[in-house]
Scaffold this motif. Structure first.
Motif, PDB file in Angstrom:
ATOM      1  N   PHE A  69      37.095  47.711  88.432  1.00 48.26           N
ATOM      2  CA  PHE A  69      37.399  48.640  87.343  1.00 48.26           C
ATOM      3  C   PHE A  69      36.937  50.057  87.670  1.00 48.26           C
ATOM      4  O   PHE A  69      37.650  51.025  87.393  1.00 48.26           O
ATOM      5  N   SER A  70      35.774  50.198  88.251  1.00 48.76           N
ATOM      6  CA  SER A  70      35.207  51.522  88.503  1.00 48.76           C
ATOM      7  C   SER A  70      36.037  52.330  89.484  1.00 48.76           C
ATOM      8  O   SER A  70      35.897  53.551  89.563  1.00 48.76           O
ATOM      9  N   MET A  71      36.917  51.668  90.227  1.00 46.40           N
ATOM     10  CA  MET A  71      37.737  52.376  91.210  1.00 46.40           C
ATOM     11  C   MET A  71      38.961  53.030  90.595  1.00 46.40           C
ATOM     12  O   MET A  71      39.623  53.843  91.245  1.00 46.40           O
ATOM     13  N   SER A 106      35.094  59.619  87.409  1.00 47.28           N
ATOM     14  CA  SER A 106      33.861  59.094  87.983  1.00 47.28           C
ATOM     15  C   SER A 106      32.856  60.242  88.025  1.00 47.28           C
ATOM     16  O   SER A 106      33.198  61.385  88.261  1.00 47.28           O
ATOM     17  N   GLY A 107      31.634  59.924  87.736  1.00 47.16           N
ATOM     18  CA  GLY A 107      30.631  60.975  87.648  1.00 47.16           C
ATOM     19  C   GLY A 107      30.444  61.462  86.232  1.00 47.16           C
ATOM     20  O   GLY A 107      29.540  62.243  85.956  1.00 47.16           O
ATOM     21  N   ALA A 132      30.497  48.362  83.592  1.00 41.01           N
ATOM     22  CA  ALA A 132      29.924  47.017  83.610  1.00 41.01           C
ATOM     23  C   ALA A 132      30.719  46.067  82.723  1.00 41.01           C
ATOM     24  O   ALA A 132      30.769  44.860  82.972  1.00 41.01           O
ATOM     25  N   LYS A 133      31.348  46.631  81.690  1.00 43.47           N
ATOM     26  CA  LYS A 133      32.115  45.798  80.755  1.00 43.47           C
ATOM     27  C   LYS A 133      33.620  45.937  80.932  1.00 43.47           C
ATOM     28  O   LYS A 133      34.400  45.348  80.194  1.00 43.47           O
ATOM     29  N   GLU A 169      45.469  54.172  90.422  1.00 45.94           N
ATOM     30  CA  GLU A 169      44.730  53.824  91.634  1.00 45.94           C
ATOM     31  C   GLU A 169      44.244  55.063  92.371  1.00 45.94           C
ATOM     32  O   GLU A 169      43.247  55.001  93.090  1.00 45.94           O
ATOM     33  N   SER A 170      44.969  56.157  92.209  1.00 41.33           N
ATOM     34  CA  SER A 170      44.609  57.367  92.942  1.00 41.33           C
ATOM     35  C   SER A 170      44.015  58.394  91.994  1.00 41.33           C
ATOM     36  O   SER A 170      44.640  58.792  91.020  1.00 41.33           O
TER      37      SER A 170
END
Length: 119
Positions: free
Chosen positions: A29-31, A53-54, A74-75, A99-100
């Motif tokens: 998920f984080s990606m 992100s960040g 995390a969830k 994705e990008s």
């Protein structure tokens, strides 16, 4: 393949609040970049909010100061807290995953959740 499921929509009076949630079925998920969009009847779909992100967050001008996006890696969820709602916020709200991080393309979309704000 990533499945996104939105929840939390409903009917609310102007000035009220709703919290939308987007749950993603992926272990990575984080990606993914995750954003919220909305589409009102007869209008084109428009960007609402995203969190990079960040922790950097971006909002459409029309919702700044009223909406807050937050993601919990995390969830595997992203929430959109909507306060001081206006009738013009009425729309189907979608979360989308891309994705990008470098492009504006989104690869996966949820089914949407209806938000209706009465005056």
């Amino acid at each position: 393949q990533v499945q996104l499921v939105e929840s939390g929509g409903g009917l609310v009076q102007a000035g009220g609040s709703l919290s939308l949630s987007c749950a993603a079925s992926t272990r990575t998920f984080s990606m993914y970049k995750i954003s919220w969009f909305r589409q009102a009847p007869g209008k084109e779909r428009e960007f609402v909010a995203t969190e990079w992100s960040g922790g950097r967050k971006f909002y459409a001008d029309s919702v700044k100061g009223r909406f807050t996006i937050s993601r919990d890696n995390a969830k595997n969820t992203v929430t959109l807290q909507m306060n001081s709602l206006k009738p013009e916020d009425t729309a189907v709200y979608y979360c989308a995953a891309g994705e990008s991080w470098a492009s504006e393309k989104y690869d996966y979309w949820g089914q949407g959740t209806q938000v209706t704000v009465s005056s």
